[in-house]
Write an enzyme that holds these catalytic residues in place. Structure first.
Site, PDB file in Angstrom:
ATOM      1  CD1 TRP A 368       1.046  -0.242   2.908  1.00  0.00           C
ATOM      2  CD2 TRP A 368      -0.607   1.070   3.642  1.00  0.00           C
ATOM      3  NE1 TRP A 368       1.390   0.182   4.165  1.00  0.00           N
ATOM      4  CE2 TRP A 368       0.394   0.991   4.650  1.00  0.00           C
ATOM      5  CE3 TRP A 368      -1.745   1.844   3.882  1.00  0.00           C
ATOM      6  CZ2 TRP A 368       0.280   1.665   5.865  1.00  0.00           C
ATOM      7  CZ3 TRP A 368      -1.849   2.509   5.096  1.00  0.00           C
ATOM      8  CH2 TRP A 368      -0.850   2.423   6.063  1.00  0.00           C
ATOM      9  CG  ASP A 369       4.920   0.663   1.045  1.00  0.00           C
ATOM     10  OD1 ASP A 369       4.019  -0.128   1.381  1.00  0.00           O
ATOM     11  OD2 ASP A 369       6.073   0.593   1.477  1.00  0.00           O
ATOM     12  CD  GLU A 507       2.772  -5.472   8.494  1.00  0.00           C
ATOM     13  OE1 GLU A 507       3.915  -5.758   8.883  1.00  0.00           O
ATOM     14  OE2 GLU A 507       2.422  -5.462   7.299  1.00  0.00           O
ATOM     15  CE  LYS A 628       6.153  -3.512  11.009  1.00  0.00           C
ATOM     16  NZ  LYS A 628       6.065  -4.467   9.924  1.00  0.00           N
ATOM     17  CD  GLN A 629       2.836  -0.074   9.784  1.00  0.00           C
ATOM     18  OE1 GLN A 629       3.230  -1.216   9.884  1.00  0.00           O
ATOM     19  NE2 GLN A 629       2.810   0.586   8.645  1.00  0.00           N
TER      20      GLN A 629
HETATM   21  C1  BGC Z   1       4.953  -2.244   6.923  1.00  0.00           C
HETATM   22  C2  BGC Z   1       3.920  -2.084   5.825  1.00  0.00           C
HETATM   23  C3  BGC Z   1       4.624  -1.718   4.536  1.00  0.00           C
HETATM   24  C4  BGC Z   1       5.707  -2.723   4.198  1.00  0.00           C
HETATM   25  C5  BGC Z   1       6.487  -2.366   2.956  1.00  0.00           C
HETATM   26  C6  BGC Z   1       5.992  -3.245   6.497  1.00  0.00           C
HETATM   27  O1  BGC Z   1       6.988  -3.323   7.480  1.00  0.00           O
HETATM   28  O2  BGC Z   1       4.338  -2.683   8.110  1.00  0.00           O
HETATM   29  O3  BGC Z   1       2.990  -1.080   6.181  1.00  0.00           O
HETATM   30  O4  BGC Z   1       3.701  -1.674   3.499  1.00  0.00           O
HETATM   31  O5  BGC Z   1       6.604  -2.792   5.276  1.00  0.00           O
HETATM   32  O6  BGC Z   1       7.073  -1.113   3.055  1.00  0.00           O
END
Ligand code: BGC
Length: 813
Positions: A368-369, A507, A628-629
């Site tokens: 989704w970046d 996540e 996590k984020q």
């Molecule tokens: C993140 C995701 C991201 C992916 C690729 C993961 O560590 O949690 O949000 O899309 O990395 O950048």
């Protein structure tokens, strides 16, 4: 290694905001440097490995072409698994020398007396100065310049100037194409199959060309590289004695030439790269031979290449004055963004790979970046974002299949996507802390669909490209909307819809403590974004209805019943709240255990790998209030406080925006920043409440890859989303720039540390210069462009900005 008076780079280069420079030897960080010194053009890219290096602990030569993937089967932990990866292509760099009959220049045989690497981002040129001494004390200086052409996307070139400093004699030069490559950039993929390519053909024309063709094992893509090696002495091309060297998987030439002490020899190596994915070719090898035959010599290639970069920098100019050295990382981010995604990418069928074209992390997959990447590109290269959205549109049939397999309607894009758009998320990933494989449920991150919808709508708002909306955008909105609507289940008890069994951006939570892996319920991010998506899908339907007659619908028209249902869902989705009135990340988050994360940090160094560490202790992040984020706070990244308030109220919940600072504080204290995207989202969110802290976080995000803050992962690729996202904080976060309701909105709030900002943006066909300094905001519309005046709202006052006009608004007026 200190400065070397004979090194042109030591003599000429001082600190410069356009230059990444390394002159100290540091084997531990060489792979990271190779990532940061990658040169590329959005069609292909080559890591900054030394031409004489082969893959070992501290080096990893890698070349990748956008969108070129292959699938391999591995046996791991008693299970058969299939993984699709971006493919490391044959190495076109190899170039080395020796004194006749002596030892080839390889790291072990020579002392590196001095090495200096400089990446000039303004021109896209990597220069290396190397002084080596052999076992007999003979010193030789090499000056190498390298580019991957931004003007001619299939061409790369490496020029090597060799000077024998204290000796003379006959030397041999070896220039080759090496197809003995595999994917080996990511240590945690070590147990997986890695041999994607087989060399099917090598050849030479008996003069200065050699070629190599390789084919991927399952996607059956052919890759052709043709190298031309010319030699110049005293400024004139010379016909050196040449012989062909051919080993299994490698083809090259060895050239012999007499060289006097201090005299210089220049080896001009150029390569053409084509693949069977290219358009307008009959066959890759034929195309590559034609391209290299027409290619000019290095100096002329460099001229055209620099001119192409110059044009890009004009569009992508980001001027800032912070007195604190942020211009360099800003240039690094723009530079690598454009090497991964350039105007050349717009001609391909490729998406936004998480690690750029700079390494193999995440197997080069598309997540989704793009949500973090599009806003910066939309305002400068909308033809590129249009093409990247078409990457999604072409994969609607796969996305429909996936939704149907889950018993749902509409289309569900995969969390990880590669060649054909099927779900590529691995079912298990390696936990280095635990030394074992762990189940990976991240394919439950259906919110990738909502990102696609958000991107479609913002592309439309920024460009007013109705043709795109009607032909592709609306279908993407309708199909993602349809999936969301079928995922929502109705609870008649309180006239609410629930979305159960999903993962949000965080996540750490793939389920509840007693049912891990089964997803969580009513993620605030998912539900609020869903409400927004359904409302925009309805808007798109209305817009197209207004502009098009019945015959134009091509089967897209939605029934009244469906429209009404979407309306109902978008007003009645459930959002949960904590007892203190804050939006709850998901239903039940507030009941999870609390833990002293400061103490955890003291024990484990940082919180980034908190999830993996807990699992190694046979615990699980599912048990805790930890993220996590950015998750709930992503809502404030995507919407203004006013929009978010309106959205929550539209769902019929009371919501007082005054609570937002408390919400930010609550979630920030529980966030580990285990993803590089997290700091970007938080810096953005803080830009409205705590500008100084926001600036501090932005500085951390800007330096994250340069300083390799992501725990060594930069050696496996850049963090493209974070790079573009941090630029967008400057562009939109600190200026309040927004596009909605057919207007441009501005509300600048620079942190004190940032004295001024100067950018060019393209809004609905009109180039506008935007400048914010301590006293005023100035907008100047480029005189060209027949666009109608843009409507601009600055602090609630609406202005018409006609071509050539200037608007000046005092900062505190
Ligand atoms: C993140 C995701 C991201 C992916 C690729 C993961 O560590 O949690 O949000 O899309 O990395 O950048």
């Amino acid at each position: 290694m200190g400065a070397d008076p004979g090194c042109e780079l030591c003599v000429s280069s001082g600190p410069d905001e356009w230059v990444l420079s390394y002159s100290d030897a540091d084997p531990a960080s060489e792979r990271t440097r190779e990532t940061l010194l990658t040169v590329g053009n959005g069609y292909f890219a080559t890591r900054g490995a030394a031409p004489e290096a082969t893959a070992d602990e501290s080096h990893y030569p890698g070349t990748y072409a956008a969108g070129l993937y292959n699938r391999l089967t591995s046996q791991v932990d008693g299970q058969t698994r299939e993984d699709e990866s971006i493919v490391n292509l044959p190495n076109w760099l190899p170039l080395t020398f020796r004194s006749l009959g002596g030892e080839w220049l390889v790291p072990e045989a020579f002392e590196r007396v001095h090495e200096h690497l400089v990446l000039d981002m303004r021109r896209g040129l990597l220069t290396r100065e190397l002084l080596v001494a052999d076992r007999n004390g003979r010193r030789t200086r090499l000056r190498q310049r390298r580019l991957v052409s931004m003007a001619a996307p299939h061409l790369g070139a490496l020029e090597t100037r060799i000077v024998l400093e204290n000796w003379s004699g006959r030397i041999e030069i070896r220039s080759a194409l090496d197809g003995r490559v595999s994917n080996g950039n990511v240590s945690s993929f070590g147990a997986l199959a890695a041999q994607h390519l087989t060399v099917t053909e090598t050849g030479c024309d008996g003069r200065d060309l050699v070629w190599l063709v390789a084919e991927t094992s399952s996607s059956k893509q052919r890759v052709a590289e043709v190298a031309r090696t010319l030699v110049y002495q005293g400024g004139h091309e010379v016909r050196a004695d040449r012989r062909t060297v051919s080993e299994a998987g490698l083809i090259g030439q060895e050239l012999e030439i007499d060289v006097g002490q201090g005299e210089d020899v220049v080896i001009d190596k150029a390569v053409a790269l084509f693949t069977s994915r290219d358009r307008a070719i009959a066959e890759p090898l034929v195309a590559a031979r034609e391209e290299i035959t027409d290619a000019s010599k290095f100096e002329d290639l460099l001229l055209a290449h620099s001119a192409a970069w110059d044009r890009l920098w004009q569009r992508f100019h980001v001027g800032l004055d912070d007195g604190d050295g942020s211009r360099l990382p800003v240039h690094v981010h723009v530079f690598h963004l454009l090497q991964a995604l350039s105007p050349h990418t717009a001609d391909l069928d490729a998406g936004v790979p998480a690690p750029g074209l700079h390494g193999e992390s995440y197997r080069g997959h598309i997540f989704w970046d793009e949500l973090f990447v599009f806003p910066f590109l939309n305002f400068r290269l909308p033809e590129l974002t249009r093409a990247l959205l078409r990457y999604r549109h072409r994969r609607l049939p796969q996305a429909r299949r996936r939704a149907a397999a889950l018993g749902m309607k509409g289309a569900l894009f995969p969390w990880e996507s590669g060649s054909d758009g099927r779900e590529e998320t691995p079912r298990a990933s390696w936990n280095p802390h635990a030394g074992r494989w762990r189940q990976d449920y991240s394919s439950r991150q259906y919110h990738v669909n909502l990102a696609v919808a958000y991107n479609v709508w913002h592309y439309w708002q920024t460009t007013a490209d109705f043709g795109f909306l009607a032909a592709y955008g609306a279908e993407l909105l309708f199909e993602t909307g349809r999936f969301a609507a079928s995922l929502a289940t109705y609870d008649p008890n309180d006239d609410r819809y629930d979305i159960r069994g999903v993962m949000g951006p965080d996540e750490f939570h793939d389920g509840y403590p007693d049912r891990p892996g089964q997803g969580i319920d009513n993620s605030a991010y998912v539900n609020i974004m869903t409400a927004w998506t359904l409302a925009r899908a309805r808007d798109a339907h209305e817009l197209i209805g207004k502009h098009h007659g019945d015959e134009m619908w091509q089967g897209l028209r939605l029934s009244d019943a469906e429209l009404q249902k979407w309306d109902h869902i978008s007003r009645r989705l459930r959002v949960c709240f904590l007892p203190n009135g804050l939006i709850e990340q998901f239903e039940g988050y507030g009941r999870l255990a609390e833990r002293d994360w400061d103490e955890f940090k003291r024990q484990h160094g940082d919180l980034k790998t908190l999830g993996l560490v807990l699992e190694a202790e046979n615990d699980s992040p599912n048990r805790y209030q930890a993220s996590k984020q950015a998750d709930v706070l992503m809502l404030l990244y995507l919407f203004t406080a006013e929009e978010l308030t309106a959205l929550v109220r539209q769902l019929n919940y009371p919501f007082d925006p005054a609570i937002i600072p408390q919400m930010i504080d609550y979630y920030m204290r529980r966030t580990s920043h285990g993803s590089s995207l997290s700091r970007v989202a938080h810096a953005w969110v803080l830009s409205r409440t705590d500008r100084s802290r926001s600036w501090e976080m932005l500085r951390a995000a800007l330096n994250s890859d340069i300083a390799d803050r992501e725990g060594g992962s930069t050696s496996e690729g850049i963090h493209l989303g974070a790079m573009a996202g941090s630029l967008d904080i400057l562009q939109r976060g600190y200026t309040g720039l927004d596009t909605r309701e057919d207007m441009l909105w501005l509300n600048p709030m620079l942190p004190d540390e940032l004295r001024s900002l100067d950018l060019d943006i393209r809004y609905r066909g009109q180039w506008i210069n935007l400048r914010v300094d301590p006293t005023k905001l100035t907008l100047h519309a480029h005189p060209g462009g027949a666009a109608p005046p843009s409507k601009v709202t600055i602090r609630e006052r609406v202005y018409d900005l006609a071509p050539g006009a200037t608007i000046e608004v005092p900062r505190n007026g």
